[in-house]
Design a protein around this motif. Structure first.
Motif, PDB file in Angstrom:
ATOM      1  N   UNK A  29       0.802  -1.221   0.000  1.00  0.00           N
ATOM      2  CA  UNK A  29       0.000   0.000   0.000  1.00  0.00           C
ATOM      3  C   UNK A  29       0.836   1.274   0.000  1.00  0.00           C
ATOM      4  N   UNK A  30       2.137   1.156   0.204  1.00  0.00           N
ATOM      5  CA  UNK A  30       3.005   2.321   0.317  1.00  0.00           C
ATOM      6  C   UNK A  30       3.820   2.521  -0.956  1.00  0.00           C
ATOM      7  N   UNK A  31       3.231   2.209  -2.101  1.00  0.00           N
ATOM      8  CA  UNK A  31       3.821   2.469  -3.414  1.00  0.00           C
ATOM      9  C   UNK A  31       5.194   1.824  -3.559  1.00  0.00           C
ATOM     10  N   UNK A  32       5.340   0.593  -3.028  1.00  0.00           N
ATOM     11  CA  UNK A  32       6.576  -0.158  -3.161  1.00  0.00           C
ATOM     12  C   UNK A  32       7.540  -0.022  -1.999  1.00  0.00           C
ATOM     13  N   UNK A  33       7.280   0.890  -1.074  1.00  0.00           N
ATOM     14  CA  UNK A  33       8.177   1.121   0.068  1.00  0.00           C
ATOM     15  C   UNK A  33       7.943   0.065   1.139  1.00  0.00           C
ATOM     16  N   UNK A  34       9.033  -0.457   1.668  1.00  0.00           N
ATOM     17  CA  UNK A  34       8.953  -1.387   2.793  1.00  0.00           C
ATOM     18  C   UNK A  34       9.825  -0.846   3.921  1.00  0.00           C
ATOM     19  N   UNK A  35       9.396  -1.102   5.152  1.00  0.00           N
ATOM     20  CA  UNK A  35      10.185  -0.726   6.318  1.00  0.00           C
ATOM     21  C   UNK A  35      10.489  -1.976   7.125  1.00  0.00           C
ATOM     22  N   UNK A  36      11.660  -1.991   7.733  1.00  0.00           N
ATOM     23  CA  UNK A  36      12.113  -3.154   8.474  1.00  0.00           C
ATOM     24  C   UNK A  36      12.661  -2.726   9.823  1.00  0.00           C
ATOM     25  N   UNK A  37      12.203  -3.402  10.877  1.00  0.00           N
ATOM     26  CA  UNK A  37      12.691  -3.143  12.225  1.00  0.00           C
ATOM     27  C   UNK A  37      12.266  -4.315  13.099  1.00  0.00           C
ATOM     28  N   UNK A  46      14.539   0.707   9.151  1.00  0.00           N
ATOM     29  CA  UNK A  46      15.215   0.784   7.858  1.00  0.00           C
ATOM     30  C   UNK A  46      14.184   0.878   6.737  1.00  0.00           C
ATOM     31  N   UNK A  47      14.558   1.558   5.668  1.00  0.00           N
ATOM     32  CA  UNK A  47      13.670   1.947   4.578  1.00  0.00           C
ATOM     33  C   UNK A  47      14.157   1.309   3.286  1.00  0.00           C
ATOM     34  N   UNK A  48      13.226   0.786   2.487  1.00  0.00           N
ATOM     35  CA  UNK A  48      13.547   0.208   1.187  1.00  0.00           C
ATOM     36  C   UNK A  48      12.568   0.755   0.156  1.00  0.00           C
ATOM     37  N   UNK A 164      -1.725   2.636  -6.972  1.00  0.00           N
ATOM     38  CA  UNK A 164      -0.431   1.967  -6.976  1.00  0.00           C
ATOM     39  C   UNK A 164       0.728   2.946  -7.152  1.00  0.00           C
ATOM     40  N   UNK A 165       0.393   4.215  -7.389  1.00  0.00           N
ATOM     41  CA  UNK A 165       1.389   5.289  -7.434  1.00  0.00           C
ATOM     42  C   UNK A 165       0.849   6.438  -6.606  1.00  0.00           C
ATOM     43  N   UNK A 166       1.722   7.305  -6.061  1.00  0.00           N
ATOM     44  CA  UNK A 166       1.243   8.359  -5.173  1.00  0.00           C
ATOM     45  C   UNK A 166       0.223   9.311  -5.759  1.00  0.00           C
ATOM     46  N   UNK A 167       0.342   9.662  -7.038  1.00  0.00           N
ATOM     47  CA  UNK A 167      -0.583  10.649  -7.595  1.00  0.00           C
ATOM     48  C   UNK A 167      -0.534  10.609  -9.111  1.00  0.00           C
ATOM     49  N   UNK A 168      -1.432  11.357  -9.715  1.00  0.00           N
ATOM     50  CA  UNK A 168      -1.441  11.455 -11.177  1.00  0.00           C
ATOM     51  C   UNK A 168      -0.156  12.101 -11.679  1.00  0.00           C
TER      52      UNK A 168
END
Length: 176
Positions: A29-37, A46-48, A164-168
């Motif tokens: 849901x975060x447009x491909x971003x993953x966080x790890x902790x 951590x950010x991916x 699936x992308x932040x905006x137009x």
């Protein structure tokens, strides 16, 4: 300055916690971003940006964690990718990158009707902050926390995301 966004989601606190903390879930849901902790106080977040990248330490740290009720961490500073996304000049980015680190807090509260109330509070902004404009959805090309949380809500309730992308504006440049 502070930004607060509240929504109700037809889910459980545990599922919502997973939605906020599991890398494979955030990526959806975060447009491909993953966080790890490990989500313990003092641990890095951590950010991916893309699945093929390594997780990066952008200086984010878990400030509070009480699963599945409360999560708070320091927020990353503006990155070169933001300059590219928003079309900033090198001079604009250099100025914006001076903004102080901020903090985001997620409060998860079960409601009597079986839904869960999620309140996102992002604070620590200076007046005129570009990061504030980005997270609040006021910056062209950014859906901010409202867009992200609407995507999270849709994913938890229906199994699909709204966007699936932040905006137009993002799509117009061919970024996907």
């Amino acid at each position: 300055m502070e930004f607060t966004y509240t929504t109700r989601i037809a889910t459980t606190p545990e599922q919502l916690w997973a939605g906020l903390t599991e890398p494979e879930f955030t990526r959806r849901y975060w447009f491909g971003v993953a966080m790890q902790s490990d989500w313990r106080v003092g641990s890095p977040v951590k950010w991916q940006n893309m699945a093929e990248e390594e997780f990066q330490d952008l200086g984010q740290v878990v400030l509070a964690a009480d699963p599945p009720r409360l999560l708070s961490y320091s927020w990353h500073l503006l990155q070169p990718a933001h300059a590219q996304l928003f079309g900033w000049t090198d001079e604009e980015f250099a100025e914006y990158a001076k903004e102080p680190r901020t903090k985001v807090t997620f409060e998860i509260e079960p409601e009597s009707d079986g839904t869960v109330r999620l309140t996102v509070t992002h604070d620590g902004f200076e007046p005129g902050s570009v990061m504030y404009r980005a997270i609040s959805g006021q910056l062209e090309g950014s859906g901010g926390w409202p867009g992200l949380m609407n995507n999270l809500k849709a994913l938890l309730e229906t199994g699909t995301v709204l966007a699936t992308v932040p905006s137009a504006a993002h799509t117009a440049r061919g970024d996907e």
